[in-house]
Design an enzyme around this catalytic site. Structure first.
Site, PDB file in Angstrom:
ATOM      1  N   ASN A   1      -8.472  11.907 -29.414  1.00  0.00           N
ATOM      2  CA  ASN A   1      -9.182  11.066 -30.376  1.00  0.00           C
ATOM      3  C   ASN A   1      -9.331  11.686 -31.753  1.00  0.00           C
ATOM      4  OD1 ASN A   1     -10.886  12.887 -29.017  1.00  0.00           O
ATOM      5  ND2 ASN A   1     -12.702  11.719 -29.531  1.00  0.00           N
TER       6      ASN A   1
ATOM      7  N   SER B   1     -13.106  14.214 -20.527  1.00  0.00           N
ATOM      8  CA  SER B   1     -14.088  13.592 -19.644  1.00  0.00           C
ATOM      9  C   SER B   1     -14.743  14.615 -18.722  1.00  0.00           C
ATOM     10  CB  SER B   1     -13.431  12.498 -18.805  1.00  0.00           C
ATOM     11  OG  SER B   1     -12.587  13.069 -17.824  1.00  0.00           O
ATOM     12  N   THR B   2     -15.943  14.279 -18.263  1.00  0.00           N
ATOM     13  CA  THR B   2     -16.648  15.134 -17.307  1.00  0.00           C
ATOM     14  C   THR B   2     -15.874  15.234 -15.994  1.00  0.00           C
ATOM     15  OG1 THR B   2     -18.773  14.577 -18.308  1.00  0.00           O
ATOM     16  CG2 THR B   2     -18.819  15.423 -16.063  1.00  0.00           C
TER      17      THR B   2
ATOM     18  N   GLY C   1     -13.135  17.620 -16.523  1.00  0.00           N
ATOM     19  CA  GLY C   1     -13.736  18.928 -16.748  1.00  0.00           C
ATOM     20  C   GLY C   1     -14.065  19.633 -15.446  1.00  0.00           C
TER      21      GLY C   1
ATOM     22  N   GLU D   1     -16.134  20.937 -23.373  1.00  0.00           N
ATOM     23  CA  GLU D   1     -16.828  19.949 -24.217  1.00  0.00           C
ATOM     24  C   GLU D   1     -16.470  18.592 -23.638  1.00  0.00           C
ATOM     25  OE1 GLU D   1     -17.100  17.016 -26.410  1.00  0.00           O
ATOM     26  OE2 GLU D   1     -16.005  17.970 -28.055  1.00  0.00           O
TER      27      GLU D   1
ATOM     28  N   CYS E   1     -16.521  11.149 -28.641  1.00  0.00           N
ATOM     29  CA  CYS E   1     -17.326  11.648 -27.527  1.00  0.00           C
ATOM     30  C   CYS E   1     -18.821  11.647 -27.835  1.00  0.00           C
ATOM     31  CB  CYS E   1     -16.882  13.049 -27.125  1.00  0.00           C
ATOM     32  SG  CYS E   1     -16.872  14.236 -28.475  1.00  0.00           S
TER      33      CYS E   1
ATOM     34  N   GLU F   1     -18.549  25.159 -29.845  1.00  0.00           N
ATOM     35  CA  GLU F   1     -17.456  25.246 -30.791  1.00  0.00           C
ATOM     36  C   GLU F   1     -18.035  25.205 -32.199  1.00  0.00           C
ATOM     37  OE1 GLU F   1     -15.263  21.796 -29.771  1.00  0.00           O
ATOM     38  OE2 GLU F   1     -14.454  22.634 -27.916  1.00  0.00           O
TER      39      GLU F   1
END
Length: 520
Positions: free
Chosen positions: A171, A241-242, A245, A263, A297, A471
């Site tokens: 994105n 995405s979780t 992740g 993240e 996000c 970050e």
């Protein structure tokens, strides 16, 4: 091995010019076909048609890239080059990006679907600024001398991890690769790799040693899995995405216990109090949810408005949403382009249909826009309930829910009633309330009287199930990477774009020197 190439003539009002560059696997400073010599189609999201093809990487290509990265780390990067020299290379890369500013923005608009103006003003600006910010940090990694006793010299030093893997989101391609100077293997999802592959040529031009940057485009079940499970990759960083992740963290644990930075997803609350400047709140709320077509996000997708101004806010918010121009990403007046892919389009429309079936009111939009490509109307739901999917789940599209609340404590409870904790925002003229509520919202970032506003020197990251680590800013030197790279990605781990390169991630080593103490 021969490689694929991309050639295109841009002839738009906002940008005119011809581009031609290789789109193969990039290993050890050279482009080539993948080991199987197969390709992956890149789709134009405005019309759903094939734009070009890129090389498809395999596990063998990942192994070659890791070999090249490790060799560069041992021979020409890492501890073999002073931080000041790494900084000069980063400054040179930023200058080359600025020189090719419009071309990189045009590539983003072409294969990602975001507007040219936004890619130029936001993505490239943040990318170049972040590279320059961390270029200045490259020679400022300092350890400490620690007092123990007079018979010992104890100190710490920051040493690079080695090979680092990174999975970057599609994105915000230009900014999401933003990190710091050592050895990294970066995965981006396939299908939107053009600016990343163009960057490889700029990296060569900037003078980075061969093997410091290696790019392998491929699918998650091959290339992605190879990166996540690789025994010679020392750290992995993932943005996405979780769900994915968790898979990355599991693979890191089951292989060689890689250090992990995540993240992840968000369902950010945006709280508007009665005393807010309504026009200001509406303006920022439009930006918070519809910017980048909602593919953000930290998008403020849950908009909580206090009852005293709810009707007026909704009226003005709806009017501004109706006025947003959907159209050609290269048109000067376009605000919203298409969603990035068919998969993303289908996912958003499935959530919209779920909202309708569960009884929410479609206040605006709720349908596709046009007949070609992946366009979706800006959508506003009202009369929602907390258990509805459109309130609980990350949609990652131009879909907002507007919810009325009465009291401060009520809305804090609603805002925090989610598994996510990436970001939050609130609007009020009472700065005391703003600060107090900001402290109570469970999020890695809270904006007061603005939303979705990032800076290279301010840390960003989530809590709860929105991630681990930070970050950007000085905090990233301790918990994350510090090199900014442009990488366009796609929607899920099934399709990955992988980049391996050397960065200056650091591990803290303690050194203890005996100055004469004898045991016994």
């Amino acid at each position: 091995m021969s490689t694929t190439e991309f050639s295109y003539q841009f002839n738009y009002e906002t940008f005119k010019g011809k581009v031609n560059f290789p789109t193969g696997i990039f290993i050890n400073g050279k482009f080539s076909a993948g080991a199987n010599r197969t390709t992956i189609d890149v789709i134009n999201p405005t019309n759903g048609k094939v734009l070009t093809s890129i090389a498809e990487g395999t596990t063998d290509d990942v192994n070659r890239a890791v070999d090249a990265a490790k060799r560069a780390f041992d021979e020409s990067w890492g501890l073999r080059i002073p931080g000041a020299e790494r900084g000069k290379l980063l400054y040179r890369l930023a200058d080359l990006m600025q020189k090719n500013w419009d071309e990189l923005a045009a590539l983003e608009a072409l294969d990602n679907g975001k507007t040219f103006n936004d890619a130029r003003a936001t993505d490239l600006t943040m990318s170049v600024d972040t590279i320059r910010y961390y270029a200045g940090w490259a020679d400022k990694n300092h350890g400490q001398v620690i007092e123990t006793d007079e018979t010992k010299l104890a100190y710490t030093r920051h040493e690079p991890f080695g090979v680092v893997g990174q999975i970057i989101p599609w994105n915000f391609p230009p900014r999401s690769g933003t990190r710091h100077g050592q050895l990294r293997c970066t995965q981006a999802l396939r299908a939107y790799p053009l600016s990343a592959l163009r960057m490889c040529s700029l990296i060569n031009e900037a003078g980075f040693p061969p093997g410091v940057v290696n790019v392998v485009t491929g699918y998650g079940e091959t290339v992605g899995r190879a990166i996540a499970e690789h025994m010679r990759i020392d750290k992995i960083s993932f943005t996405g995405s979780t769900l994915v992740g968790r898979k990355v963290m599991e693979a890191a644990a089951k292989s060689n216990l890689k250090n992990v930075t995540l993240e992840l997803g968000g369902k950010s609350p945006n709280v508007v109090f009665n005393d807010a400047d309504i026009d200001l709140a509406v303006h920022w709320s439009i930006h918070g949810i519809f910017w980048n077509h909602g593919q953000n996000c930290c998008a403020g997708s849950r908009i909580y408005v206090q009852s005293g101004i709810y009707d007026e806010f909704l009226k003005r918010f709806t009017a501004q949403a109706k006025a947003l121009k959907l159209g050609d990403p290269f048109a000067k007046d376009s605000y919203q382009g298409p969603q990035v892919s068919q998969n993303q389009f289908d996912r958003i429309m499935e959530h919209i249909e779920a909202g309708k079936k569960e009884g929410a009111t479609v206040h605006l939009g709720g349908e596709r826009f046009g007949t070609l490509g992946y366009w979706i109307q800006p959508t506003i739901f009202t009369n929602v309930r907390p258990e509805m999917r459109i309130v609980r789940e990350e949609i990652f599209g131009p879909v907002a829910v507007v919810i009325k609340f009465e009291t401060e404590q009520e809305v804090i409870g609603m805002a925090n009633g989610t598994e996510y904790g990436l970001a939050a925002a609130l609007f009020t003229k009472d700065i005391t309330r703003g600060i107090q509520v900001a402290h109570q919202l469970q999020a890695g970032t809270t904006w007061v009287n603005c939303i979705s506003s990032l800076h290279p020197n301010v840390p960003f990251g989530g809590c709860k199930q929105s991630g681990v680590g930070r970050e950007l800013g000085e905090y990233a030197l301790d918990t994350s990477v510090v090199f900014l790279f442009i990488l366009p990605l796609h929607e899920k781990m099934a399709n990955l774009f992988v980049l391996l390169f050397a960065i200056s991630y650091t591990n803290v080593k303690a050194v203890q020197v005996n100055l004469g103490r004898v045991l016994g």
